[in-house]
Design a protein around this motif. Structure first.
Motif: not given
Ligand code: PSU
Ligand code: MN
Length: 302
Positions: A53-70
């Motif tokens: 649909h023309g947008a970029t997905p940014a799934t958000i989570a924390i893995l091993d202390g890193k706050v991940l956006v995408g």
């Protein structure tokens, strides 16, 4: 990596730099809301829907202390399958990050991180809200108070039918969180297309919603979230839904389930007791909300 303590995926970093449309996606639904193995499959499909649909997905989570956006696919697999993924709300973020732990983020925590990263459109299944019996238990999801203070448009299928919907709608009003029905003037009830409550506002296209988002900025009401309530097309059988809800609430009370375990317990009960019917509806919800959120993110930039 950004200066904010967030780790942006290359895809998200590039989209942010180029001011392209982005849709934030939560991860609690992957780790605690859907059973394995469909959780991973749905997480992947939802990202593809956002892209198509023309947008970029940014799934958000924390893995091993890193706050991940995408997330990379490997990170998505970790959130879906690892047993050490806890459920983090906003208050848990710094604790999980500083201690090097891993967590999936709720609507509250995901919205917080998204806005920090500069993302203002978000798709989820159903929001948290006021639980039944909250006048005694005080169990109200932190989703509500978080969204009261964030500039974000959240597409959801209303609030989960396990909640006290009337009380939740009252709280949304108090907290100045706008609610718009997408092609409906009824507030959806997650597994059900109509929770039994009317909505004052309706929008029929992503363009109309984009105009409202723009007007929010002009009137400085954009520091509160805006909810787009998007009803699922094929709802669960109502009689079955009501029976399963009753047995789930009784089960939670009998087993003394409290706090953040309540929502995952009831969702799991639904999926098991309905022999997959609620799971199918839940998956339809998140897919359709992701598509609409992407359309809104695209329209808001044009
Ligand atoms: N919507 C779903 N499945 C979920 C949730 C929402 O379709 O698992 C999660 C969201 O992460 C939401 C959380 O923020 O449930 C609410 O939990 P609580 O009631 O404990 O605040
Ligand atoms: Mn709660």
């Amino acid at each position: 990596m950004s200066a904010l303590g967030l780790t942006l995926s290359p895809e998200v970093a590039a989209a942010l730099a180029a001011h392209k449309p982005i849709v934030a996606l939560e991860s609690t639904i992957i780790s605690h809301g859907l059973p394995r193995p469909s959780n991973l499959q749905v997480a992947r499909e939802v990202e593809e829907i956002v892209r198509s649909h023309g947008a970029t997905p940014a799934t958000i989570a924390i893995l091993d202390g890193k706050v991940l956006v995408g997330l990379t696919d490997e990170q998505l697999v970790a959130i879906a399958n690892r047993d050490d993924i806890v459920k983090a709300s906003t208050r848990d973020l710094a604790i999980i990050a500083a201690t090097g732990k891993s967590a999936a983020t709720t609507v509250a925590a995901t919205a917080h991180i998204a806005v920090l990263a500069g993302i203002h459109t978000f798709a989820t299944g159903g929001l948290g809200g006021v639980h039944r019996g909250a006048n005694e238990s005080f169990d109200e999801s932190a989703d509500l108070t978080a969204l009261a203070n964030l500039d974000i448009t959240v597409v959801c299928a209303g609030v989960k039918s396990i909640l006290d919907v009337a009380a939740t709608l009252e709280r949304l009003e108090t907290l100045a969180i706008g609610v718009i029905g997408f092609k409906t003037n009824r507030f959806p009830g997650f597994y059900l297309t109509d929770s039994g409550f009317a909505l004052e506002h309706q929008a029929n296209s992503a363009g109309e919603i984009a105009a409202i988002i723009k007007a929010r900025k002009g009137l400085a009401t954009d520091h509160h979230a805006l909810i787009i309530a998007n009803p699922v097309e094929h709802e669960m059988d109502r009689t079955r839904h009501d029976a399963i809800l009753k047995s789930g609430l009784a089960g939670a009370a009998a087993q003394g389930i409290t706090g953040k375990a309540v929502t995952p317990f009831l969702l799991e009960h639904f999926h098991t007791a309905s022999e997959g019917e609620s799971l199918k509806v839940n998956i339809d919800i998140i897919k359709s909300n992701s598509a609409l959120a992407a359309d809104i993110a695209v329209a808001a930039l044009s």
